[in-house]
Design a protein around this motif. Structure first.
Motif, PDB file in Angstrom:
ATOM      1  N   LYS A  23       1.009  -1.648   0.230  1.00 26.14           N
ATOM      2  CA  LYS A  23      -0.117  -0.048   0.329  1.00 26.14           C
ATOM      3  C   LYS A  23       0.585   1.518   0.155  1.00 26.14           C
ATOM      4  O   LYS A  23       0.261   2.339  -0.058  1.00 26.14           O
ATOM      5  N   VAL A  24       2.096   1.062   0.234  1.00 29.92           N
ATOM      6  CA  VAL A  24       2.971   2.754   0.590  1.00 29.92           C
ATOM      7  C   VAL A  24       4.257   2.528  -0.578  1.00 29.92           C
ATOM      8  O   VAL A  24       5.095   3.321  -0.281  1.00 29.92           O
ATOM      9  N   SER A  25       3.831   1.484  -1.015  1.00 32.21           N
ATOM     10  CA  SER A  25       5.248   1.068  -2.492  1.00 32.21           C
ATOM     11  C   SER A  25       4.050   1.279  -3.753  1.00 32.21           C
ATOM     12  O   SER A  25       3.116   1.112  -4.182  1.00 32.21           O
ATOM     13  N   PRO A  26       5.017   2.188  -4.516  1.00 29.08           N
ATOM     14  CA  PRO A  26       6.650   2.164  -4.938  1.00 29.08           C
ATOM     15  C   PRO A  26       6.984   3.477  -3.969  1.00 29.08           C
ATOM     16  O   PRO A  26       5.498   4.499  -4.387  1.00 29.08           O
ATOM     17  N   MET A  27       7.852   3.815  -3.424  1.00 32.53           N
ATOM     18  CA  MET A  27       8.121   5.295  -2.733  1.00 32.53           C
ATOM     19  C   MET A  27       9.095   6.278  -4.155  1.00 32.53           C
ATOM     20  O   MET A  27       9.825   5.185  -4.620  1.00 32.53           O
ATOM     21  N   ILE A  28       8.797   7.277  -4.077  1.00 33.98           N
ATOM     22  CA  ILE A  28       8.790   7.416  -5.161  1.00 33.98           C
ATOM     23  C   ILE A  28      10.527   8.747  -5.073  1.00 33.98           C
ATOM     24  O   ILE A  28       9.943   9.790  -3.810  1.00 33.98           O
ATOM     25  N   GLY A  29      11.317   8.509  -5.555  1.00 34.71           N
ATOM     26  CA  GLY A  29      12.578   8.810  -5.504  1.00 34.71           C
ATOM     27  C   GLY A  29      12.953  10.322  -6.140  1.00 34.71           C
ATOM     28  O   GLY A  29      12.302  10.297  -7.247  1.00 34.71           O
ATOM     29  N   TYR A  30      13.966  10.405  -6.422  1.00 39.60           N
ATOM     30  CA  TYR A  30      14.455  11.873  -7.594  1.00 39.60           C
ATOM     31  C   TYR A  30      16.236  10.746  -8.177  1.00 39.60           C
ATOM     32  O   TYR A  30      17.049  10.223  -7.072  1.00 39.60           O
ATOM     33  N   GLU A  31      15.387  11.164  -9.453  1.00 39.94           N
ATOM     34  CA  GLU A  31      16.794  10.621 -10.028  1.00 39.94           C
ATOM     35  C   GLU A  31      18.005  11.015 -10.035  1.00 39.94           C
ATOM     36  O   GLU A  31      18.475  12.311  -9.697  1.00 39.94           O
ATOM     37  N   GLY A  32      18.793  10.199  -9.810  1.00 45.66           N
ATOM     38  CA  GLY A  32      20.534  10.710  -9.139  1.00 45.66           C
ATOM     39  C   GLY A  32      20.711  10.566  -7.910  1.00 45.66           C
ATOM     40  O   GLY A  32      21.951  10.451  -7.219  1.00 45.66           O
ATOM     41  N   GLU A  33      19.560  10.647  -7.277  1.00 39.09           N
ATOM     42  CA  GLU A  33      19.765  10.477  -5.765  1.00 39.09           C
ATOM     43  C   GLU A  33      19.973   9.037  -5.320  1.00 39.09           C
ATOM     44  O   GLU A  33      18.485   8.368  -5.042  1.00 39.09           O
ATOM     45  N   LYS A  34      20.647   8.516  -4.731  1.00 39.84           N
ATOM     46  CA  LYS A  34      20.502   6.851  -4.235  1.00 39.84           C
ATOM     47  C   LYS A  34      20.657   6.465  -3.058  1.00 39.84           C
ATOM     48  O   LYS A  34      20.417   5.328  -2.802  1.00 39.84           O
ATOM     49  N   ASN A  35      20.750   7.195  -2.300  1.00 41.07           N
ATOM     50  CA  ASN A  35      21.010   7.381  -0.728  1.00 41.07           C
ATOM     51  C   ASN A  35      19.542   7.872   0.106  1.00 41.07           C
ATOM     52  O   ASN A  35      19.247   8.089   0.951  1.00 41.07           O
ATOM     53  N   PHE A  36      17.468   6.919  -0.882  1.00 40.98           N
ATOM     54  CA  PHE A  36      17.090   7.417   0.238  1.00 40.98           C
ATOM     55  C   PHE A  36      16.906   6.178   0.752  1.00 40.98           C
ATOM     56  O   PHE A  36      16.561   5.281   0.491  1.00 40.98           O
ATOM     57  N   ASN A  37      16.064   6.887   2.003  1.00 38.10           N
ATOM     58  CA  ASN A  37      16.359   5.693   2.791  1.00 38.10           C
ATOM     59  C   ASN A  37      14.507   4.915   2.858  1.00 38.10           C
ATOM     60  O   ASN A  37      14.044   5.677   2.678  1.00 38.10           O
ATOM     61  N   PRO A  38      14.803   3.443   2.287  1.00 37.40           N
ATOM     62  CA  PRO A  38      13.210   2.702   2.411  1.00 37.40           C
ATOM     63  C   PRO A  38      12.836   2.856   3.831  1.00 37.40           C
ATOM     64  O   PRO A  38      11.556   2.678   3.807  1.00 37.40           O
ATOM     65  N   ILE A  39      13.277   2.861   5.190  1.00 30.17           N
ATOM     66  CA  ILE A  39      12.731   3.751   5.843  1.00 30.17           C
ATOM     67  C   ILE A  39      11.474   4.249   5.930  1.00 30.17           C
ATOM     68  O   ILE A  39      10.189   4.308   7.021  1.00 30.17           O
ATOM     69  N   TYR A  40      11.233   5.484   4.163  1.00 35.93           N
ATOM     70  CA  TYR A  40      10.160   5.758   4.880  1.00 35.93           C
ATOM     71  C   TYR A  40       8.760   5.184   4.345  1.00 35.93           C
ATOM     72  O   TYR A  40       7.649   5.455   4.788  1.00 35.93           O
ATOM     73  N   MET A  41       9.051   4.078   3.744  1.00 33.32           N
ATOM     74  CA  MET A  41       7.839   2.990   3.632  1.00 33.32           C
ATOM     75  C   MET A  41       7.717   2.598   4.930  1.00 33.32           C
ATOM     76  O   MET A  41       6.515   2.401   5.255  1.00 33.32           O
ATOM     77  N   THR A  42       8.526   2.221   5.645  1.00 36.73           N
ATOM     78  CA  THR A  42       8.381   1.149   6.221  1.00 36.73           C
ATOM     79  C   THR A  42       7.222   2.340   7.930  1.00 36.73           C
ATOM     80  O   THR A  42       6.656   1.587   8.659  1.00 36.73           O
ATOM     81  N   ILE A  43       7.709   3.142   8.291  1.00 36.52           N
ATOM     82  CA  ILE A  43       7.473   3.958   9.318  1.00 36.52           C
ATOM     83  C   ILE A  43       5.921   4.140   8.877  1.00 36.52           C
ATOM     84  O   ILE A  43       5.281   4.556   9.825  1.00 36.52           O
ATOM     85  N   GLN A  44       5.978   4.358   7.309  1.00 38.51           N
ATOM     86  CA  GLN A  44       4.132   4.884   7.461  1.00 38.51           C
ATOM     87  C   GLN A  44       3.116   3.570   7.998  1.00 38.51           C
ATOM     88  O   GLN A  44       2.167   4.015   7.998  1.00 38.51           O
ATOM     89  N   ILE A  45       3.398   2.986   7.815  1.00 38.15           N
ATOM     90  CA  ILE A  45       2.830   1.113   8.120  1.00 38.15           C
ATOM     91  C   ILE A  45       2.722   1.354   9.404  1.00 38.15           C
ATOM     92  O   ILE A  45       1.927   0.560  10.704  1.00 38.15           O
ATOM     93  N   CYS A  46       4.392   1.769   9.957  1.00 35.43           N
ATOM     94  CA  CYS A  46       4.159   1.185  11.185  1.00 35.43           C
ATOM     95  C   CYS A  46       4.214   2.349  12.792  1.00 35.43           C
ATOM     96  O   CYS A  46       4.017   2.103  13.332  1.00 35.43           O
ATOM     97  N   ASP A  47       3.866   3.408  11.923  1.00 35.06           N
ATOM     98  CA  ASP A  47       3.458   4.315  12.648  1.00 35.06           C
ATOM     99  C   ASP A  47       1.168   4.106  13.157  1.00 35.06           C
ATOM    100  O   ASP A  47       1.076   4.948  13.615  1.00 35.06           O
ATOM    101  N   GLN A  48       1.079   3.717  11.464  1.00 37.48           N
ATOM    102  CA  GLN A  48      -0.737   2.821  11.454  1.00 37.48           C
ATOM    103  C   GLN A  48      -1.249   1.642  13.305  1.00 37.48           C
ATOM    104  O   GLN A  48      -2.077   2.160  13.271  1.00 37.48           O
ATOM    105  N   TYR A  49       0.071   0.893  12.931  1.00 35.10           N
ATOM    106  CA  TYR A  49      -0.319  -0.425  13.537  1.00 35.10           C
ATOM    107  C   TYR A  49       0.860  -1.000  13.646  1.00 35.10           C
ATOM    108  O   TYR A  49       1.812  -0.345  14.417  1.00 35.10           O
ATOM    109  N   PRO A  50       0.667  -1.450  15.694  1.00 30.62           N
ATOM    110  CA  PRO A  50       2.223  -2.040  16.168  1.00 30.62           C
ATOM    111  C   PRO A  50       2.335  -3.105  15.775  1.00 30.62           C
ATOM    112  O   PRO A  50       1.753  -3.678  15.021  1.00 30.62           O
ATOM    113  N   LEU A  51       3.832  -3.419  15.984  1.00 27.49           N
ATOM    114  CA  LEU A  51       4.478  -4.477  16.061  1.00 27.49           C
ATOM    115  C   LEU A  51       4.734  -5.386  17.118  1.00 27.49           C
ATOM    116  O   LEU A  51       4.792  -4.620  17.981  1.00 27.49           O
TER     117      LEU A  51
END
Length: 351
Positions: free
Chosen positions: A223-251
């Motif tokens: 539901k939160v993928s793909p995360m859209i980045g910027y061409e030439g920028e390779k250091n976008f942390n994939p935690i961007y997707m994880t924290i969206q879900i883990c902020d809504q639901y507990p682990l």
């Protein structure tokens, strides 16, 4: 269908990937598949994987450089007709009967987050977990993961959102990473009295410090993928997707070793050179900080930290609309001088 997919984004790590492979072949539970996402390696990774087993039928969705399915241009399609970029093999498990299915997917180099995008586009199992190409799993990790998950989501409840045991809606399992060197959990263990928690609360409440391993529900991550980045920028942390879900639901908390970690140093390490990453991927970091400001399980202190980093990233990209874009305008105005100071420090570190 298997319960768990282990996925591994890799880039020129043929010298360590074999250890990950060996650990999965040794698993005491065979309820898994392995997906390797090769992010443009040139060190013989493909040939090494091909040599591990015999090829079988492969059903993999094609992805572009950013890991998005169905977005290949004509040149990509022509290249794939000449040389298919993915295949599946089967390798016997070391214990008991059965084979480990390994799917290899090649894509143009785009950075770690694009490998996560490609994984979520292709994973179909109930759960998924990322094991980095320089790490490996304990022999009983899959057995512990599946057994623990089935305790809360039995077979007849695997298609439901809420656990029939607790009545809560979980997004997955939070397990431990162990350091290869000292054989200890990185950051210690979770408090025994805790059974579940939101991801951010672990660190904000100082309940744990260090790396952990998230085993996540595939349906939620899609539901939160793909995360859209910027061409030439390779250091976008994939935690961007994880924290969206883990902020809504507990682990669900699991005080078990799910991954052996060996930290790489120098140019082979993703954790080294953070100040260089700030400069190389400023738009990506600004986007991550904007998301962090909106998380409901953030403290004021953590929001301040996000604001300061957001301002520094905006200065790096010379974004004149930095204040208008911020969801915390008052806080952003107040901390702008601190963000400017961080910007100067980043520039100093990158001289």
């Amino acid at each position: 269908m298997k319960t768990l997919t282990v996925f591994t984004p890799t880039y020129n790590r043929a010298h360590t990937l074999g250890r990950t492979f060996a650990s999965l072949c040794r698993q005491t539970c065979h309820d898994l598949e392995w997906l390797i996402i090769d992010d443009g390696s040139s060190d013989g990774t493909r040939e090494m994987v091909e040599a591990w087993g015999h090829q079988v039928a492969c059903q993999v969705k094609d992805v572009d450089w950013m890991g998005r399915k169905g977005n290949l241009d004509e040149s990509n399609l022509n290249q794939m007709k000449a040389e298919p970029r993915h295949f599946s093999i089967e390798v016997p498990f070391e214990r008991g009967e059965g084979n480990l299915k390994i799917t290899y997917l090649y894509k143009e180099n785009g950075g770690l987050y694009t490998g996560y995008n490609a994984a979520y586009a292709n994973v179909d199992t109930e759960l998924c977990v990322c094991i980095d190409s320089d790490d490996y799993m304990p022999d009983d990790a899959v057995e512990k993961i599946v057994g623990f998950w089935r305790k809360y989501y039995p077979e007849d409840a695997r298609s439901t959102d809420f656990s029939p045991v607790t009545g809560k809606n979980y997004c997955g399992i939070q397990g431990l990473d162990f350091n290869v060197v000292d054989k200890q959990p990185i950051g210690g263990k979770f408090p025994e009295e805790l059974k579940d928690i939101y991801l951010h609360e672990l660190h904000l409440k100082k309940l744990h410090s260090g790396d952990t391993k998230q085993v996540l529900r595939t349906d939620l991550m899609k539901k939160v993928s793909p995360m859209i980045g910027y061409e030439g920028e390779k250091n976008f942390n994939p935690i961007y997707m994880t924290i969206q879900i883990c902020d809504q639901y507990p682990l669900l908390l699991m005080n078990e070793n799910l991954c052996w970690v060996e930290y790489q140093i120098g140019g082979d390490s993703m954790s080294q050179g953070i100040f260089r990453q700030y400069v190389n991927s400023p738009r990506s970091f600004a986007k991550l900080r904007l998301l962090e400001m909106t998380l409901k399980h953030n403290t004021l202190k953590d929001k301040c930290r996000s604001v300061i980093h957001y301002v520094s990233s905006c200065l790096l990209i010379k974004d004149k609309n930095w204040l208008r874009k911020s969801p915390e305008k008052l806080l952003t105005m107040m901390l702008a001088p601190v963000g400017a100071a961080l910007y100067c420090y980043i520039q100093f570190k990158n001289r």
